[in-house]
Design a protein around this motif. Structure first.
Motif, PDB file in Angstrom:
ATOM      1  N   GLY A 215       0.837  -1.195   0.000  1.00  0.00           N
ATOM      2  CA  GLY A 215       0.000   0.000   0.000  1.00  0.00           C
ATOM      3  C   GLY A 215       0.874   1.247   0.000  1.00  0.00           C
ATOM      4  N   GLY A 216       0.446   2.281  -0.748  1.00  0.00           N
ATOM      5  CA  GLY A 216       1.204   3.522  -0.786  1.00  0.00           C
ATOM      6  C   GLY A 216       2.232   3.579  -1.902  1.00  0.00           C
ATOM      7  N   THR A 217       2.373   2.474  -2.658  1.00  0.00           N
ATOM      8  CA  THR A 217       3.301   2.489  -3.798  1.00  0.00           C
ATOM      9  C   THR A 217       2.670   3.293  -4.930  1.00  0.00           C
ATOM     10  N   TYR A 218       3.478   4.145  -5.577  1.00  0.00           N
ATOM     11  CA  TYR A 218       2.999   4.856  -6.764  1.00  0.00           C
ATOM     12  C   TYR A 218       3.296   3.977  -7.978  1.00  0.00           C
ATOM     13  N   VAL A 219       2.238   3.351  -8.510  1.00  0.00           N
ATOM     14  CA  VAL A 219       2.432   2.365  -9.577  1.00  0.00           C
ATOM     15  C   VAL A 219       2.795   3.043 -10.905  1.00  0.00           C
ATOM     16  N   LYS A 220       2.193   4.208 -11.172  1.00  0.00           N
ATOM     17  CA  LYS A 220       2.531   4.917 -12.420  1.00  0.00           C
ATOM     18  C   LYS A 220       4.034   5.203 -12.475  1.00  0.00           C
ATOM     19  N   GLU A 221       4.616   5.539 -11.328  1.00  0.00           N
ATOM     20  CA  GLU A 221       6.042   5.847 -11.272  1.00  0.00           C
ATOM     21  C   GLU A 221       6.900   4.584 -11.250  1.00  0.00           C
ATOM     22  N   LEU A 222       6.329   3.485 -10.716  1.00  0.00           N
ATOM     23  CA  LEU A 222       7.040   2.205 -10.791  1.00  0.00           C
ATOM     24  C   LEU A 222       7.223   1.828 -12.266  1.00  0.00           C
ATOM     25  N   ILE A 223       6.275   2.236 -13.089  1.00  0.00           N
ATOM     26  CA  ILE A 223       6.358   1.967 -14.526  1.00  0.00           C
ATOM     27  C   ILE A 223       7.300   2.967 -15.217  1.00  0.00           C
ATOM     28  N   SER A 224       7.053   4.282 -14.987  1.00  0.00           N
ATOM     29  CA  SER A 224       7.803   5.309 -15.739  1.00  0.00           C
ATOM     30  C   SER A 224       9.200   5.565 -15.171  1.00  0.00           C
ATOM     31  N   GLY A 225       9.382   5.367 -13.864  1.00  0.00           N
ATOM     32  CA  GLY A 225      10.649   5.697 -13.225  1.00  0.00           C
ATOM     33  C   GLY A 225      10.714   7.145 -12.755  1.00  0.00           C
ATOM     34  N   ASP A 226       9.776   7.987 -13.218  1.00  0.00           N
ATOM     35  CA  ASP A 226       9.666   9.371 -12.761  1.00  0.00           C
ATOM     36  C   ASP A 226      11.029  10.088 -12.799  1.00  0.00           C
ATOM     37  N   ASP A 227      11.689  10.043 -13.939  1.00  0.00           N
ATOM     38  CA  ASP A 227      13.014  10.658 -14.118  1.00  0.00           C
ATOM     39  C   ASP A 227      14.021  10.181 -13.074  1.00  0.00           C
ATOM     40  N   GLY A 228      13.969   8.909 -12.783  1.00  0.00           N
ATOM     41  CA  GLY A 228      14.951   8.340 -11.852  1.00  0.00           C
ATOM     42  C   GLY A 228      14.570   8.479 -10.388  1.00  0.00           C
ATOM     43  N   ARG A 229      13.418   9.087 -10.106  1.00  0.00           N
ATOM     44  CA  ARG A 229      13.014   9.252  -8.698  1.00  0.00           C
ATOM     45  C   ARG A 229      12.501   7.936  -8.114  1.00  0.00           C
ATOM     46  N   THR A 230      12.036   7.031  -8.953  1.00  0.00           N
ATOM     47  CA  THR A 230      11.665   5.692  -8.488  1.00  0.00           C
ATOM     48  C   THR A 230      12.641   4.685  -9.103  1.00  0.00           C
TER      49      THR A 230
END
Ligand SMILES: [Zn+2]
Ligand SMILES: [Zn+2]
Length: 448
Positions: free
Chosen positions: A409-424
């Motif tokens: 719970g609390g995981t940002y799945v969109k960013e797990l996919i995109s990487g969010d410019d290296g932030r994830t």
């Protein structure tokens, strides 16, 4: 020996204050319980009267008579009045006890009338249990405290406690109502200074689970940033960014059913506006302030919510719950496990082997997830560790992948996919070496 000390304190009290039986007994309330303050006070006065009479008869005539006179005048104790008369001293007893008189009456004599008023006031409320509360007149409360300090009355009960107990007793005797000290449905509150009887109805908490079946609905009401809800040109006068919200679809019918004044919507986490909530739904608790009824028909309520939401959302498993459950819903949100389905767009070409490798490496991985760009305006910027339990990836066409994610719970799945410019990190983009983007996302399960 301690008992003479107790009697000396009682004699001292009678010397200095006009005091009724109840108020004298209250000063020793925690001694010899299973009695009443009234009978404690009467017994003390009788004992003092006997001691004083003995003194009078055994050579301490003056002191004995002085005590009897105090007992007759201040103690309003009729056996002492009779004795004084017999010994040639005509004593008028005082009319009012200094410790409990307010206006013409003792506050305890006023209770039956307060009971009548409380019964009338409570008529508009449904409740199973109650508790009494009150605020005392300051001067009376202070005098009582002062006396208890001055005489070192460590076993005394406070005036307020004595008053509340008596009011509660008379109410439950008359109405057959049940007192609950921890979680009463209502508190009957008496404001002595302003002579006001108030019913304070405690909140009702309703648990349920919701599914969100269309995109574009925020979980809570989202006011227009520009006018902050007042209505402006930008929001077409509505004052908000979205016309509806999950919290309103669910909470407004509940508030109406319970005839409350306000609602608060709490959920175990949230999905983005463009994300569906499917499967068994997401747990929530609605808190209703000042309800007049407390036992809604949950079948009817479920139907009302679902039909008013026009198929956009659906609720089920509605039931009564407690504040404690609400707290655990909030604290356990990051410990729950959630499942997602995502439609993913992949920029470059990816082989089946690379996809398989990414799947295996992400399954069981621990993410370092820094607060995403898109939410950094409302959440503090820090790196959170999140657990990925399972990832499955199925290629649909050259640039499209169907993804399944089971995460903490609390995981940002969109960013797990995109990487969010290296932030994830790690992320799917990182694993595949080409830019990945979540096109569509659904929550398929919230385990709790
Ligand atoms: Zn009194
Ligand atoms: Zn606006």
């Amino acid at each position: 020996m301690r008992s003479p000390q107790l009697l000396e304190k009682a004699i001292g009290l009678v010397e200095q204050f006009a005091i009724c039986n109840r108020c004298l007994g209250r000063q020793f309330a925690w001694l010899s319980t299973n009695s009443t303050n009234e009978s404690r006070g009467y017994s003390l006065k009788l004992a003092i009267s006997m001691i004083a009479d003995q003194m009078y008869k055994m050579g301490e005539k003056e002191r004995g008579l002085a005590i009897l006179q105090d007992l007759a005048r201040n103690g309003m104790f009729s056996p002492a009045v009779t004795l004084c008369k017999k010994y040639g001293s005509d004593i008028e007893h005082k009319e009012r006890c200094q410790l409990c008189a307010h206006g013409d009456l003792s506050i305890f004599e006023g209770i039956p009338l307060i009971v009548e008023r409380a019964i009338i006031e409570s008529k508009g409320y449904e409740f199973d249990t109650f508790l009494v509360g009150s605020s005392m007149v300051k001067s009376l409360e202070e005098l009582n405290e002062e006396i208890q300090g001055k005489f070192g009355l460590v076993h005394a009960e406070t005036l307020k406690s004595d008053f509340n107990r008596e009011l509660g007793k008379q109410l439950s005797d008359k109405m057959d109502w049940t007192v609950n000290f921890e979680r009463p449905d209502i508190v009957i509150f008496y404001d002595m200074k302003n002579d006001r009887v108030e019913i304070r109805s405690n909140p009702v908490f309703i648990y349920g689970r919701y599914c969100k079946l269309v995109r574009g609905i925020p979980q809570s009401r989202w006011d227009c940033k520009i006018c902050k809800g007042k209505g402006c040109g930008e929001c077409g006068g509505t004052g908000r960014n979205y016309p509806d919200s999950i919290s309103e679809y669910i909470s407004i019918p509940i508030q109406e059913a319970l005839k409350g004044t306000r609602f608060k919507f709490h959920a175990a986490g949230r999905e983005d506006v463009d994300v569906l909530m499917l499967g068994n739904g997401r747990p929530f608790v609605v808190e209703i302030t000042k309800p007049r009824t407390r036992h809604p028909d949950f079948e009817v309520l479920t139907r009302t919510i679902n039909s008013h939401a026009h198929g956009k959302i659906k609720v089920h498993s509605l039931e009564l719950t407690t504040r404690k459950k609400l707290q655990s819903l909030k604290t356990s949100a990051s410990e729950t496990v959630k499942e997602y389905r995502a439609l993913i767009h992949i920029s470059g070409e990816v082989s089946a082997v690379t996809l398989q490798e990414a799947m295996e490496r992400l399954t069981g991985a621990t993410l370092d997830q820094r607060t995403p760009h898109r939410v950094s305006h409302r959440r503090s910027d820090l790196v959170r560790k999140k657990q990925v339990f399972e990832v499955r990836l199925v290629k649909k066409d050259a640039h499209t992948v169907d993804g399944f994610f089971k995460v903490q719970g609390g995981t940002y799945v969109k960013e797990l996919i995109s990487g969010d410019d290296g932030r994830t990190s790690p992320s799917l983009t990182e694993m595949l070496g080409t830019e990945c983007k979540c096109v569509e996302l659904n929550v398929t399960a919230v385990h709790s």
